[in-house]
Design an enzyme around this catalytic site. Structure first.
Site, mmCIF file in Angstrom:
data_model
loop_
_atom_site.group_PDB
_atom_site.id
_atom_site.type_symbol
_atom_site.label_atom_id
_atom_site.label_comp_id
_atom_site.label_asym_id
_atom_site.label_seq_id
_atom_site.Cartn_x
_atom_site.Cartn_y
_atom_site.Cartn_z
ATOM 1 N N ALA A 63 0.835 -1.209 0.000
ATOM 2 C CA ALA A 63 0.000 0.000 0.000
ATOM 3 C C ALA A 63 0.865 1.251 0.000
ATOM 4 C CB ALA A 63 -0.886 0.004 1.233
ATOM 5 N N LYS A 67 -1.713 4.810 -4.484
ATOM 6 C CA LYS A 67 -2.786 5.050 -3.503
ATOM 7 C C LYS A 67 -4.156 5.144 -4.152
ATOM 8 C CE LYS A 67 0.161 7.680 -0.304
ATOM 9 N NZ LYS A 67 0.001 7.035 1.000
ATOM 10 N N ASN A 112 8.759 8.395 5.533
ATOM 11 C CA ASN A 112 7.644 9.192 5.021
ATOM 12 C C ASN A 112 6.716 9.614 6.146
ATOM 13 O OD1 ASN A 112 4.613 8.155 4.640
ATOM 14 N ND2 ASN A 112 5.954 6.355 4.778
ATOM 15 N N PHE A 116 -1.816 10.019 4.680
ATOM 16 C CA PHE A 116 -2.955 9.604 3.841
ATOM 17 C C PHE A 116 -3.438 10.668 2.843
ATOM 18 C CE2 PHE A 116 -4.828 6.610 7.373
ATOM 19 C CZ PHE A 116 -3.743 5.760 7.216
ATOM 20 N N ASN A 173 -6.552 -0.285 7.810
ATOM 21 C CA ASN A 173 -5.265 0.271 8.229
ATOM 22 C C ASN A 173 -5.444 1.036 9.541
ATOM 23 O OD1 ASN A 173 -2.764 1.369 8.504
ATOM 24 N ND2 ASN A 173 -2.797 2.570 6.622
ATOM 25 N N SER A 176 -0.753 3.368 10.497
ATOM 26 C CA SER A 176 0.097 4.442 9.983
ATOM 27 C C SER A 176 0.519 5.328 11.143
ATOM 28 C CB SER A 176 -0.662 5.282 8.961
ATOM 29 O OG SER A 176 0.038 6.489 8.758
ATOM 30 N N ASN A 178 1.351 8.321 10.804
ATOM 31 C CA ASN A 178 1.240 9.712 10.356
ATOM 32 C C ASN A 178 -0.157 10.313 10.466
ATOM 33 O OD1 ASN A 178 3.994 9.660 9.586
ATOM 34 N ND2 ASN A 178 3.409 8.469 7.781
ATOM 35 N N THR A 179 -1.106 9.561 11.026
ATOM 36 C CA THR A 179 -2.437 10.112 11.301
ATOM 37 C C THR A 179 -2.600 10.090 12.818
ATOM 38 O OG1 THR A 179 -3.363 9.354 9.208
ATOM 39 C CG2 THR A 179 -4.930 9.724 10.984
ATOM 40 N N LYS A 212 -4.016 -4.248 8.973
ATOM 41 C CA LYS A 212 -2.582 -3.953 8.794
ATOM 42 C C LYS A 212 -2.035 -3.394 10.098
ATOM 43 C CE LYS A 212 0.873 -1.911 5.822
ATOM 44 N NZ LYS A 212 1.157 -1.345 4.518
ATOM 45 N N ASN A 241 3.438 -2.271 8.806
ATOM 46 C CA ASN A 241 3.556 -0.902 8.315
ATOM 47 C C ASN A 241 4.966 -0.382 8.665
ATOM 48 O OD1 ASN A 241 2.791 1.711 7.399
ATOM 49 N ND2 ASN A 241 0.671 1.231 7.966
ATOM 50 N N TYR A 307 7.702 -2.500 -1.072
ATOM 51 C CA TYR A 307 7.601 -1.090 -1.460
ATOM 52 C C TYR A 307 9.019 -0.537 -1.668
ATOM 53 C CZ TYR A 307 5.901 3.778 -1.574
ATOM 54 O OH TYR A 307 5.602 5.065 -1.957
HETATM 55 C C1 LIG Z 1 6.090 6.693 0.787
HETATM 56 C C2 LIG Z 1 5.310 5.603 1.479
HETATM 57 C C3 LIG Z 1 3.937 5.693 1.585
HETATM 58 C C4 LIG Z 1 3.206 4.695 2.230
HETATM 59 N N1 LIG Z 1 1.851 4.804 2.317
HETATM 60 C C5 LIG Z 1 1.148 3.820 2.926
HETATM 61 C C6 LIG Z 1 -0.263 3.900 3.005
HETATM 62 O O1 LIG Z 1 -0.895 4.828 2.503
HETATM 63 N N2 LIG Z 1 -0.922 2.900 3.651
HETATM 64 C C7 LIG Z 1 -0.266 1.822 4.204
HETATM 65 O O2 LIG Z 1 -0.915 0.938 4.762
HETATM 66 N N3 LIG Z 1 1.073 1.714 4.115
HETATM 67 C C8 LIG Z 1 1.779 2.688 3.498
HETATM 68 N N4 LIG Z 1 3.139 2.575 3.412
HETATM 69 C C9 LIG Z 1 3.804 1.410 4.055
HETATM 70 C C10 LIG Z 1 4.076 0.274 3.061
HETATM 71 O O3 LIG Z 1 2.880 -0.248 2.550
HETATM 72 C C11 LIG Z 1 4.852 -0.854 3.745
HETATM 73 O O4 LIG Z 1 4.070 -1.383 4.787
HETATM 74 C C12 LIG Z 1 6.180 -0.373 4.323
HETATM 75 O O5 LIG Z 1 6.805 0.528 3.445
HETATM 76 C C13 LIG Z 1 7.127 -1.536 4.611
HETATM 77 O O6 LIG Z 1 7.463 -2.202 3.424
HETATM 78 P P1 LIG Z 1 8.897 -1.986 2.699
HETATM 79 O O7 LIG Z 1 9.966 -2.142 3.740
HETATM 80 O O8 LIG Z 1 8.937 -3.012 1.607
HETATM 81 O O9 LIG Z 1 8.884 -0.588 2.159
HETATM 82 C C14 LIG Z 1 3.879 3.564 2.771
HETATM 83 C C15 LIG Z 1 5.266 3.467 2.638
HETATM 84 C C16 LIG Z 1 5.988 4.460 2.001
HETATM 85 C C17 LIG Z 1 7.487 4.318 1.874
#
Ligand SMILES: Cc1cc2nc3c(=O)[nH]c(=O)nc-3n(C[C@H](O)[C@H](O)[C@H](O)COP(=O)(O)O)c2cc1C
Length: 350
Positions: A63, A67, A112, A116, A173, A176, A178-179, A212, A241, A307
């Site tokens: 995710a 988005k 980051n 959202f 979710n 996060s 950030n909320t 999540k 996350n 990601y």
């Molecule tokens: C720039 C950015 C934006 C993200 N936005 C979301 C989000 O909107 N919702 C969510 O559940 N996770 C979000 N994630 C978390 C990723 O889905 C993932 O759980 C996290 O990056 C760990 O995976 P990775 O180590 O492969 O990056 C975001 C991650 C990044 C780097």
């Protein structure tokens, strides 16, 4: 120099979010651009499935990267098995002030604090309705920043109602960083209020439902969440996350700096859920190569998302995993990845 390395050398000169948006615009307009990279070919032997989920390849896109479901055909062309769209909020919102995405290249990680940003549920619904491809689509839903604690359960239920008909699986979710206040919903009473509201909507539109979770969760809260997974017959968890590292700045950290923490939680969850035949863990957090994938499979996991490693390695990571699968199917004379996953004695040797 390989094509993605060249692209990255140029792209990394720009602000991460700006280049991300420009690239997504291009991928949305011209999904066939994917073909300039070495893509994973569709082949039934790479499919993984359970009674409720089928992915054409064991690696999905996590995710946050797409988005608003704008470039699904592009990610399908690359060979992903699934895309988790979102986080989608009910009303459109712009998220936190920019800049809010930062690269940590030496650590192959990202930070980051996006909060959202979302085009809103109606926009995403239209995008999902228009998509007719083969990807398994997860839709990750979250509350608007301004929504009160009291109104949050109903908001998740409304999001489910609007988007579940266009998804193969749904993700709540609550993790996060950030909320403000969102992670408080990982506490049992607050989470139960959401689950009670959302699962009522499952009656008219049954979809596998996931939560999540954060990698910063303690074991007691994890146990409570697992008890709710059983009580409300959820499909499982998406873990994890991003993690909070105040020494590195505001927001959440992903990539290599998250790997150990995410791995520890994956092991714990897989151990605690061994006796639950219908439970599914979608593993995410720091996966960056074949050895990470194999380690997760050896522990009993199956579905994986990425990601940060996609940002640092591009489509090469998918191709590399596909070639490793292919090589091992040949070496051990197996017909499919599913067969490989059922052979612990072979997995042990990988
Ligand atoms: C720039 C950015 C934006 C993200 N936005 C979301 C989000 O909107 N919702 C969510 O559940 N996770 C979000 N994630 C978390 C990723 O889905 C993932 O759980 C996290 O990056 C760990 O995976 P990775 O180590 O492969 O990056 C975001 C991650 C990044 C780097």
């Amino acid at each position: 120099m390989a094509l993605y390395s060249l692209f990255k050398t140029l792209a990394f000169r720009f602000d991460p979010e700006k280049i991300h948006d420009s690239a997504l615009n291009a991928f949305e307009r011209t999904p066939a651009i994917a073909r300039i990279f070495s893509c994973v070919p569709f082949n039934k032997k790479y499919q993984i499935s359970s009674e409720s989920l089928q992915w054409n390849f064991p690696i999905g896109l996590a995710a946050g990267l797409d988005k608003n479901a704008r470039a699904l055909p592009f990610f399908e062309n690359l060979g992903f098995g699934s895309v988790e769209v979102g986080t989608v909020t009910l009303k459109p919102q712009i998220g936190n002030p920019k800049p809010r995405v930062f690269r940590l290249p030496e650590a192959q990680s990202l930070r980051n604090s996006m909060g959202f940003p979302s085009a809103g549920a109606e926009f995403v619904k239209k995008k999902l309705q228009a998509y007719q491809g083969k990807l398994c689509i997860g839709v990750n839903i979250g509350k608007n920043k301004e929504t009160s604690v009291a109104d949050t359960p109903q908001e998740y239920a409304t999001l489910y109602e609007l988007l579940a008909p266009h998804a193969h699986y749904m993700i709540i979710n609550i993790s996060s960083p950030n909320t403000p206040g969102l992670r408080d919903f990982q506490k049992i009473e607050m989470l139960e209020s959401i689950l009670s509201a959302v699962t009522k909507k499952q009656k008219s539109c049954p979809r596998p439902l996931f939560i999540k979770i954060s990698p910063d969760i303690n074991e007691t809260d994890l146990d409570d969440i697992l008890s709710l997974v059983q009580k409300y017959s959820l499909q499982g968890l998406v873990a994890t996350n991003t993690t909070i590292r105040t020494d590195l700045g505001a927001g959440g950290i992903s990539g290599q700096l998250l790997k150990d923490k995410a791995h520890t939680i994956h092991e714990l969850i897989l151990r605690k859920t061994k006796h639950l035949p219908h439970f599914t863990l979608i593993g995410v957090g720091g996966f960056s190569d074949w050895s990470d994938v194999v380690r997760f499979w050896k522990n009993g996991g199956k579905y994986i998302q990425i990601y940060s490693s996609f940002i640092y390695q591009g489509p090469t990571i998918l191709k590399d995993i596909q070639e490793n699968i292919e090589g091992n199917l040949k070496k051990y004379q197996l017909n499919s990845l599913e067969e490989l996953l059922k052979r612990p004695e072979i997995l042990k040797q990988l």
